[in-house]
Design a protein around this motif. Sequence first.
Motif, mmCIF file in Angstrom:
data_model
loop_
_atom_site.group_PDB
_atom_site.id
_atom_site.type_symbol
_atom_site.label_atom_id
_atom_site.label_comp_id
_atom_site.label_asym_id
_atom_site.label_seq_id
_atom_site.Cartn_x
_atom_site.Cartn_y
_atom_site.Cartn_z
ATOM 1 N N ASP A 232 0.845 -1.190 0.000
ATOM 2 C CA ASP A 232 0.000 0.000 0.000
ATOM 3 C C ASP A 232 0.885 1.245 0.000
ATOM 4 O O ASP A 232 1.607 1.479 0.981
ATOM 5 C CB ASP A 232 -0.888 -0.016 1.241
ATOM 6 N N PRO A 233 0.855 2.045 -1.061
ATOM 7 C CA PRO A 233 1.695 3.244 -1.108
ATOM 8 C C PRO A 233 1.439 4.196 0.060
ATOM 9 O O PRO A 233 2.366 4.847 0.538
ATOM 10 C CB PRO A 233 1.339 3.905 -2.439
ATOM 11 N N GLN A 234 0.209 4.260 0.543
ATOM 12 C CA GLN A 234 -0.113 5.185 1.629
ATOM 13 C C GLN A 234 0.633 4.835 2.913
ATOM 14 O O GLN A 234 1.034 5.718 3.672
ATOM 15 C CB GLN A 234 -1.619 5.229 1.879
ATOM 16 N N VAL A 235 0.826 3.547 3.159
ATOM 17 C CA VAL A 235 1.533 3.128 4.367
ATOM 18 C C VAL A 235 3.003 3.547 4.283
ATOM 19 O O VAL A 235 3.549 4.131 5.225
ATOM 20 C CB VAL A 235 1.392 1.604 4.593
ATOM 21 N N LEU A 236 3.648 3.264 3.154
ATOM 22 C CA LEU A 236 5.047 3.674 2.998
ATOM 23 C C LEU A 236 5.186 5.196 3.004
ATOM 24 O O LEU A 236 6.157 5.724 3.542
ATOM 25 C CB LEU A 236 5.649 3.102 1.715
ATOM 26 N N LEU A 237 4.211 5.882 2.439
ATOM 27 C CA LEU A 237 4.262 7.346 2.462
ATOM 28 C C LEU A 237 4.155 7.891 3.880
ATOM 29 O O LEU A 237 4.778 8.907 4.200
ATOM 30 C CB LEU A 237 3.163 7.947 1.587
ATOM 31 N N MET A 238 3.394 7.228 4.729
ATOM 32 C CA MET A 238 3.294 7.678 6.123
ATOM 33 C C MET A 238 4.660 7.579 6.808
ATOM 34 O O MET A 238 5.051 8.490 7.543
ATOM 35 C CB MET A 238 2.246 6.867 6.878
ATOM 36 N N VAL A 239 5.369 6.492 6.570
ATOM 37 C CA VAL A 239 6.710 6.337 7.150
ATOM 38 C C VAL A 239 7.637 7.400 6.573
ATOM 39 O O VAL A 239 8.384 8.062 7.300
ATOM 40 C CB VAL A 239 7.264 4.917 6.881
ATOM 41 N N TRP A 240 7.578 7.586 5.269
ATOM 42 C CA TRP A 240 8.422 8.575 4.586
ATOM 43 C C TRP A 240 8.163 9.982 5.136
ATOM 44 O O TRP A 240 9.093 10.719 5.449
ATOM 45 C CB TRP A 240 8.151 8.514 3.084
ATOM 46 N N GLU A 241 6.884 10.341 5.259
ATOM 47 C CA GLU A 241 6.530 11.671 5.769
ATOM 48 C C GLU A 241 6.974 11.849 7.212
ATOM 49 O O GLU A 241 7.419 12.933 7.594
ATOM 50 C CB GLU A 241 5.025 11.914 5.628
ATOM 51 N N ASP A 242 6.866 10.795 8.013
ATOM 52 C CA ASP A 242 7.328 10.856 9.397
ATOM 53 C C ASP A 242 8.824 11.174 9.442
ATOM 54 O O ASP A 242 9.265 11.992 10.242
ATOM 55 C CB ASP A 242 7.035 9.537 10.111
#
Length: 89
Positions: A69-79
């Motif tokens: 899920d791109p949204q999950v990896l994006l959450m880590v990236w944004e963090d």
Amino acid sequence: MPAESSHAANSAAHIGHVIERVRRQARVSPEALAHKTGAGLGDIADVLAGRRFPSRRFIISCARACGADPQVLLMVWEDEQDRPRTPPR
């Protein structure tokens, strides 16, 4: 190492570790990941080893290439992007 450089290295190492785990769980080789994302194998190696902080675009491509899920990896990236630039005292 100055605080900002240390932060960048820690962020790159963390996101690299997360992407590496996703890649391994998906059983996608680094070569296949490079092919599927359009990135060079050297760039893939640098991100996975934590030597380079990836772009948002790369995170999305990587997630899709691994069936994640791109949204999950994006959450880590944004963090990692939003972490304070200096360590707490």
